[in-house]
Design a protein around this motif. Structure first.
Motif, PDB file in Angstrom:
ATOM      1  N   GLY A   1      49.667  -9.507  19.415  1.00 11.31           N
ATOM      2  CA  GLY A   1      50.205 -10.809  19.794  1.00 11.31           C
ATOM      3  C   GLY A   1      49.192 -11.644  20.553  1.00 11.31           C
ATOM      4  O   GLY A   1      49.026 -12.840  20.290  1.00 11.31           O
ATOM      5  N   TRP A   2      48.502 -11.020  21.496  1.00  9.69           N
ATOM      6  CA  TRP A   2      47.489 -11.721  22.284  1.00  9.69           C
ATOM      7  C   TRP A   2      46.344 -12.206  21.391  1.00  9.69           C
ATOM      8  O   TRP A   2      45.905 -13.354  21.502  1.00  9.69           O
ATOM      9  N   ASP A   3      45.877 -11.344  20.507  1.00  8.00           N
ATOM     10  CA  ASP A   3      44.757 -11.714  19.644  1.00  8.00           C
ATOM     11  C   ASP A   3      45.150 -12.856  18.708  1.00  8.00           C
ATOM     12  O   ASP A   3      44.353 -13.754  18.460  1.00  8.00           O
ATOM     13  N   LYS A   4      46.373 -12.837  18.199  1.00  6.47           N
ATOM     14  CA  LYS A   4      46.850 -13.922  17.340  1.00  6.47           C
ATOM     15  C   LYS A   4      46.876 -15.239  18.119  1.00  6.47           C
ATOM     16  O   LYS A   4      46.412 -16.274  17.640  1.00  6.47           O
ATOM     17  N   ARG A   5      47.405 -15.187  19.329  1.00  8.19           N
ATOM     18  CA  ARG A   5      47.456 -16.390  20.163  1.00  8.19           C
ATOM     19  C   ARG A   5      46.058 -16.916  20.454  1.00  8.19           C
ATOM     20  O   ARG A   5      45.809 -18.122  20.379  1.00  8.19           O
ATOM     21  N   GLN A   6      45.165 -16.014  20.768  1.00 10.76           N
ATOM     22  CA  GLN A   6      43.787 -16.427  21.052  1.00 10.76           C
ATOM     23  C   GLN A   6      43.116 -17.002  19.805  1.00 10.76           C
ATOM     24  O   GLN A   6      42.319 -17.939  19.895  1.00 10.76           O
ATOM     25  N   SER A   7      43.422 -16.455  18.645  1.00 10.75           N
ATOM     26  CA  SER A   7      42.813 -16.969  17.411  1.00 10.75           C
ATOM     27  C   SER A   7      43.297 -18.388  17.131  1.00 10.75           C
ATOM     28  O   SER A   7      42.527 -19.221  16.660  1.00 10.75           O
ATOM     29  N   GLU A   8      44.555 -18.659  17.434  1.00 13.95           N
ATOM     30  CA  GLU A   8      45.089 -20.008  17.223  1.00 13.95           C
ATOM     31  C   GLU A   8      44.496 -21.008  18.211  1.00 13.95           C
ATOM     32  O   GLU A   8      44.313 -22.176  17.875  1.00 13.95           O
ATOM     33  N   ARG A   9      44.194 -20.537  19.399  1.00 20.95           N
ATOM     34  CA  ARG A   9      43.644 -21.406  20.447  1.00 20.95           C
ATOM     35  C   ARG A   9      42.122 -21.378  20.515  1.00 20.95           C
ATOM     36  O   ARG A   9      41.529 -21.985  21.402  1.00 20.95           O
TER      37      ARG A   9
ATOM     38  N   ARG B   1      38.648 -13.364  21.839  1.00 23.43           N
ATOM     39  CA  ARG B   1      39.425 -12.479  20.968  1.00 23.43           C
ATOM     40  C   ARG B   1      39.239 -11.012  21.334  1.00 23.43           C
ATOM     41  O   ARG B   1      38.305 -10.632  22.020  1.00 23.43           O
TER      42      ARG B   1
ATOM     43  N   PHE C   1      53.614 -10.924  14.221  1.00 20.04           N
ATOM     44  CA  PHE C   1      52.736 -12.041  14.551  1.00 20.04           C
ATOM     45  C   PHE C   1      51.989 -12.583  13.333  1.00 20.04           C
ATOM     46  O   PHE C   1      51.238 -13.541  13.458  1.00 20.04           O
TER      47      PHE C   1
ATOM     48  N   HIS D   1      49.467 -11.385  11.702  1.00 18.31           N
ATOM     49  CA  HIS D   1      48.068 -11.383  12.130  1.00 18.31           C
ATOM     50  C   HIS D   1      47.292 -10.290  11.411  1.00 18.31           C
ATOM     51  O   HIS D   1      47.700  -9.123  11.415  1.00 18.31           O
TER      52      HIS D   1
END
Length: 92
Positions: A19-27, A31, A56, A58
């Protein structure tokens, strides 16, 4: 019981990492390395990683990541079988 708690924790960590990595990839933020995500999976967190991957959405298309994640899941299953079998045999 301790082993079950440890397994649950590593799976939760793997899930949250996806979840964190997906959020970071979008922002376009910092990563988590694929090596780390796969390390969490092979260390017992494959179920959490697979669920996180789907929830996610991802890294669902990225190869060879998908194949390596599935391989980690197979290894997790085999280790669980061995651990459960040893525990079962010890109770005889």
């Amino acid at each position: 019981m301790t082993l079950l708690l440890a397994w649950a924790c590593i799976n939760l960590i793997a899930f949250l990492a996806f979840g964190w990595d997906k959020r970071q990839s979008e922002r376009r933020g910092s990563r988590i390395a694929e090596r780390t995500l796969l390390g969490l999976a092979i260390s017992g967190g494959a179920l959490g990683a697979l669920i996180g991957q789907q929830v996610f959405r991802h890294k669902t298309q990225k190869q060879p990541f998908r194949t390596l994640l599935m391989l980690a899941a197979v290894v997790n299953i085999l280790v669980a079988i061995v651990v459960l079998r040893v525990d079962w045999l010890a109770q005889l």
